[in-house]
Design an enzyme around this catalytic site. Structure first.
Site, PDB file in Angstrom:
ATOM      1  N   HIS A 152      -6.921   5.207  10.281  1.00 57.26           N
ATOM      2  CA  HIS A 152      -6.676   5.365  11.729  1.00 57.26           C
ATOM      3  C   HIS A 152      -8.028   5.334  12.446  1.00 57.26           C
ATOM      4  O   HIS A 152      -8.738   4.348  12.351  1.00 57.26           O
ATOM      5  CB  HIS A 152      -5.886   6.663  11.942  1.00 57.26           C
ATOM      6  CG  HIS A 152      -5.340   6.885  13.316  1.00 57.26           C
ATOM      7  ND1 HIS A 152      -5.319   5.950  14.309  1.00 57.26           N
ATOM      8  CD2 HIS A 152      -4.777   8.005  13.857  1.00 57.26           C
ATOM      9  CE1 HIS A 152      -4.770   6.455  15.398  1.00 57.26           C
ATOM     10  NE2 HIS A 152      -4.436   7.705  15.163  1.00 57.26           N
ATOM     11  N   HIS A 162      -3.007  -4.129  11.671  1.00 57.71           N
ATOM     12  CA  HIS A 162      -2.435  -3.138  12.589  1.00 57.71           C
ATOM     13  C   HIS A 162      -0.930  -3.080  12.368  1.00 57.71           C
ATOM     14  O   HIS A 162      -0.301  -4.093  12.079  1.00 57.71           O
ATOM     15  CB  HIS A 162      -2.722  -3.551  14.043  1.00 57.71           C
ATOM     16  CG  HIS A 162      -2.602  -2.408  14.994  1.00 57.71           C
ATOM     17  ND1 HIS A 162      -1.403  -2.001  15.513  1.00 57.71           N
ATOM     18  CD2 HIS A 162      -3.535  -1.556  15.487  1.00 57.71           C
ATOM     19  CE1 HIS A 162      -1.595  -0.959  16.312  1.00 57.71           C
ATOM     20  NE2 HIS A 162      -2.881  -0.672  16.316  1.00 57.71           N
ATOM     21  N   ASP A 200     -11.190  -1.067  16.018  1.00 56.32           N
ATOM     22  CA  ASP A 200     -12.315  -0.440  15.302  1.00 56.32           C
ATOM     23  C   ASP A 200     -13.350  -1.438  14.808  1.00 56.32           C
ATOM     24  O   ASP A 200     -14.386  -1.023  14.284  1.00 56.32           O
ATOM     25  CB  ASP A 200     -11.779   0.358  14.107  1.00 56.32           C
ATOM     26  CG  ASP A 200     -11.094   1.630  14.592  1.00 56.32           C
ATOM     27  OD1 ASP A 200      -9.963   1.905  14.156  1.00 56.32           O
ATOM     28  OD2 ASP A 200     -11.684   2.320  15.439  1.00 56.32           O
TER      29      ASP A 200
HETATM   30  C1  SDX Z   1      -6.246   2.308  14.639  1.00 59.13           C
HETATM   31  O1  SDX Z   1      -1.366   2.799  15.406  1.00 59.13           O
HETATM   32  C2  SDX Z   1      -2.300   2.543  16.249  1.00 59.13           C
HETATM   33  O2  SDX Z   1      -2.084   2.145  17.371  1.00 59.13           O
HETATM   34  C3  SDX Z   1      -3.696   2.819  15.746  1.00 59.13           C
HETATM   35  C4  SDX Z   1      -4.830   2.452  16.704  1.00 59.13           C
HETATM   36  C5  SDX Z   1      -4.815   3.317  17.939  1.00 59.13           C
HETATM   37  O3  SDX Z   1      -5.377   2.881  18.966  1.00 59.13           O
HETATM   38  O4  SDX Z   1      -4.335   4.471  17.853  1.00 59.13           O
HETATM   39  O5  SDX Z   1      -4.705   1.103  17.078  1.00 59.13           O
HETATM   40  C6  SDX Z   1      -6.193   2.674  16.070  1.00 59.13           C
HETATM   41  O6  SDX Z   1      -5.985   3.143  13.830  1.00 59.13           O
HETATM   42  C7  SDX Z   1      -6.568   0.893  14.253  1.00 59.13           C
HETATM   43  C8  SDX Z   1      -6.469   0.666  12.719  1.00 59.13           C
HETATM   44  C9  SDX Z   1      -7.772   1.131  12.078  1.00 59.13           C
HETATM   45  N1  SDX Z   1      -7.611   1.105  10.617  1.00 59.13           N
HETATM   46  C10 SDX Z   1      -8.213   0.138   9.864  1.00 59.13           C
HETATM   47  O7  SDX Z   1      -8.871  -0.781  10.332  1.00 59.13           O
HETATM   48  C11 SDX Z   1      -8.020   0.305   8.367  1.00 59.13           C
HETATM   49  C12 SDX Z   1      -7.648  -1.027   7.735  1.00 59.13           C
HETATM   50  N2  SDX Z   1      -6.301  -1.415   8.198  1.00 59.13           N
HETATM   51  C13 SDX Z   1      -5.190  -1.158   7.311  1.00 59.13           C
HETATM   52  O8  SDX Z   1      -5.299  -0.050   6.490  1.00 59.13           O
HETATM   53  C14 SDX Z   1      -3.821  -1.420   7.946  1.00 59.13           C
HETATM   54  O9  SDX Z   1      -3.878  -2.634   8.567  1.00 59.13           O
HETATM   55  C15 SDX Z   1      -3.264  -0.403   8.908  1.00 59.13           C
HETATM   56  C16 SDX Z   1      -3.275   0.973   8.351  1.00 59.13           C
HETATM   57  C17 SDX Z   1      -4.008  -0.425  10.183  1.00 59.13           C
HETATM   58  C18 SDX Z   1      -1.805  -0.808   9.187  1.00 59.13           C
HETATM   59  O10 SDX Z   1      -1.153  -0.670   8.000  1.00 59.13           O
HETATM   60  P1  SDX Z   1       0.389  -1.045   7.765  1.00 59.13           P
HETATM   61  O11 SDX Z   1       1.038  -1.487   9.016  1.00 59.13           O
HETATM   62  O12 SDX Z   1       0.998   0.064   7.008  1.00 59.13           O
HETATM   63  O13 SDX Z   1       0.255  -2.349   6.879  1.00 59.13           O
HETATM   64  P2  SDX Z   1       0.214  -2.330   5.304  1.00 59.13           P
HETATM   65  O14 SDX Z   1      -0.899  -1.428   4.837  1.00 59.13           O
HETATM   66  O15 SDX Z   1       1.583  -2.081   4.806  1.00 59.13           O
HETATM   67  O16 SDX Z   1      -0.220  -3.837   4.979  1.00 59.13           O
HETATM   68  C19 SDX Z   1       0.717  -4.903   5.127  1.00 59.13           C
HETATM   69  C20 SDX Z   1       0.110  -6.089   4.408  1.00 59.13           C
HETATM   70  C21 SDX Z   1      -0.333  -5.714   2.985  1.00 59.13           C
HETATM   71  O17 SDX Z   1      -0.247  -6.918   2.227  1.00 59.13           O
HETATM   72  P3  SDX Z   1       0.777  -6.917   0.965  1.00 59.13           P
HETATM   73  O18 SDX Z   1       0.358  -5.760   0.095  1.00 59.13           O
HETATM   74  O19 SDX Z   1       2.164  -6.740   1.598  1.00 59.13           O
HETATM   75  O20 SDX Z   1       0.524  -8.283   0.345  1.00 59.13           O
HETATM   76  O21 SDX Z   1      -1.106  -6.499   5.072  1.00 59.13           O
HETATM   77  C22 SDX Z   1      -2.232  -6.320   4.217  1.00 59.13           C
HETATM   78  C23 SDX Z   1      -1.784  -5.362   3.118  1.00 59.13           C
HETATM   79  O22 SDX Z   1      -2.516  -5.644   1.935  1.00 59.13           O
HETATM   80  N3  SDX Z   1      -3.289  -5.669   5.008  1.00 59.13           N
HETATM   81  C24 SDX Z   1      -4.598  -5.835   4.808  1.00 59.13           C
HETATM   82  C25 SDX Z   1      -5.231  -5.052   5.785  1.00 59.13           C
HETATM   83  N4  SDX Z   1      -4.306  -4.437   6.537  1.00 59.13           N
HETATM   84  C26 SDX Z   1      -3.106  -4.819   6.047  1.00 59.13           C
HETATM   85  N5  SDX Z   1      -5.275  -6.571   3.884  1.00 59.13           N
HETATM   86  C27 SDX Z   1      -6.638  -6.509   3.969  1.00 59.13           C
HETATM   87  N6  SDX Z   1      -7.312  -5.766   4.893  1.00 59.13           N
HETATM   88  C28 SDX Z   1      -6.645  -5.043   5.801  1.00 59.13           C
HETATM   89  N7  SDX Z   1      -7.317  -4.315   6.698  1.00 59.13           N
END
Ligand code: SDX
Length: 382
Positions: free
Chosen positions: A226, A265, A319
């Site tokens: 997050h 996201h 971020d």
């Molecule tokens: C914020 O919710 C909000 O609005 C949050 C926010 C706000 O203003 O409050 O926008 C702020 O928190 C932004 C996000 C910051 N976090 C990160 O940058 C951390 C990296 N991102 C991920 O961990 C992820 O994208 C999330 C947590 C942000 C979202 O996760 P989801 O929706 O649960 O997606 P998921 O983890 O289930 O992934 C779905 C697919 C997966 O592939 P498969 O396993 O299905 O093949 O997408 C891939 C993931 O591997 N994936 C990524 C990735 N994010 C998702 N692959 C590589 N790098 C990534 N960052």
């Protein structure tokens, strides 16, 4: 199969589940749009400031001149924190992350609030403004104390954004930096039903107090999935070290199914509109500071990630570029997420105030997949 009667649906992480009705903000994840109270974020970033946008989110409309002046005065009046809190900040272990100190300060600050036993809407509005005013002081005091620097008390001649920069650095920002800090705070202020906002709402829905709700929100924002991602993005850029190393580093991360910080996201399946604005500022500031290394590495990461993951809806999020800007502004890495909290406390409190107007305690269900009719075996026979 689960043991629930009637129509049930299970969505891991509550993905796609509507938990509330709100008029505060709307996100169009497919189109990559973010709108606060009907106003696109791009317009607020171009024309507004922290105080005006905070008023908009709390009260629903842009303020008139006197309303804005009153809010500015209230925020300035409440920037100081109790002496006991200053002592606590000065004595806190230096290796504690500022998000944990912020959580502690908000909790302790609540004990000194004259409205602490009043959960009425009026008291909650007053407490929201006081919290918003004091959080920059809490963050800046600890950030400087842990670096062995004298604390810089708030300056009542400065705006909220200017004063944050001043208390962190000891310098009064020029017009351009003041504008940039206002934009950063506006972009981070609100984002619908994100994890930290939802945490605050769950706590408030039990009619617990708003300080407890904000402690819960700070705790949720701290996580690297997050708000904690911005700090890790800069660490990743430093680890990669050069544009040439980007391709092998990112391809290896993808191969190992590692999350690349600053990308992806739950809602946006397009470029995060906040990241688009922050990228422009990061490019402009890095040219001015003649330090374009980090933006060049970041742009290469963006190119590789969109090539490899764009079709899966994975793009830069808020971020990804913010850490570069903070680094160029001279902010220490450990205050990146606290700065996110300093802005988001407006969104957290706005949603708590809105939800309490038609409150219902959050109490979802769980699908039980354990055994039933298990015999109790006395311990001597186990
Ligand atoms: C914020 O919710 C909000 O609005 C949050 C926010 C706000 O203003 O409050 O926008 C702020 O928190 C932004 C996000 C910051 N976090 C990160 O940058 C951390 C990296 N991102 C991920 O961990 C992820 O994208 C999330 C947590 C942000 C979202 O996760 P989801 O929706 O649960 O997606 P998921 O983890 O289930 O992934 C779905 C697919 C997966 O592939 P498969 O396993 O299905 O093949 O997408 C891939 C993931 O591997 N994936 C990524 C990735 N994010 C998702 N692959 C590589 N790098 C990534 N960052």
């Amino acid at each position: 199969m689960g043991h629930l009667t009637g129509e049930v649906s299970y969505s891991k992480g509550l993905e796609g589940v509507v938990a509330a009705i709100t008029s505060i903000a709307v996100i169009d994840g497919e189109a990559g749009k973010l709108i606060y109270r009907g106003i696109p974020i791009e317009l607020l970033a171009e024309h507004s400031n922290f105080e005006e946008t905070a008023y908009l989110l709390w009260f629903g409309d842009l303020p008139k001149k006197d309303e804005l002046e009153n809010l500015k005065r209230d925020l300035i009046e409440h920037r100081e924190v109790p002496e006991e809190l200053v002592d606590c900040i000065k004595k806190a272990p230096r290796d504690t992350h500022p998000m944990e100190i912020l959580r502690t300060c908000v909790s302790m600050g609540g004990c000194f609030d004259t409205d602490k036993n009043d959960n009425s809407r009026g008291a909650n509005i007053r407490k929201s403004i006081r919290l918003t005013a004091q959080m920059p002081t809490m963050v800046a005091y600890y950030s400087r104390a842990r670096r062995g620097l004298d604390i810089v008390p708030p300056n009542s001649n400065l705006s909220h954004a200017q004063n944050l920069y001043y208390m962190l650095t000891g310098e009064i920002p020029n017009e351009e930096i003041s504008r940039l800090v206002d934009v950063i705070l506006i972009l981070h202020m609100e984002h619908g039903m994100n994890a930290s906002t939802f945490a605050a709402m769950v706590i408030a829905s039990t009619l617990s107090d708003i300080y407890s709700a904000i402690c819960g929100a700070i705790s949720a924002l701290r996580g690297p999935l997050h708000g904690g991602a911005n700090e890790r993005v800069l660490e990743m850029l430093q680890e990669i070290g050069s544009v040439e190393n980007v391709e092998p580093y990112i391809m290896q991360a993808i191969k190992e199914h590692r999350r690349v910080m600053g990308f992806g996201h739950r809602v946006y399946k397009a470029y995060d509109p906040r990241a688009r604005i922050l990228k422009e500022y990061a490019e402009r500031l890095s040219k001015e500071k003649k330090n374009t290394k980090w933006t060049q590495i970041a742009e290469k990461i963006e190119e590789v990630m969109i090539r490899e993951k764009g079709k899966k809806g994975i793009f830069p999020n808020v971020d990804f570029y913010s850490g570069i800007i903070y680094n160029l502004l001279g902010f220490p890495k450990e205050v990146f997420t606290p700065i996110f909290a300093i802005a988001r406390v407006v969104g957290w409190t706005a949603h708590v105030l809105e939800y309490l107007q038609s409150n219902r305690i959050f109490r979802p269900r769980a699908l039980y997949n354990g055994p039933l009719d298990v015999e109790y075996i006395p311990i001597e026979k186990r």
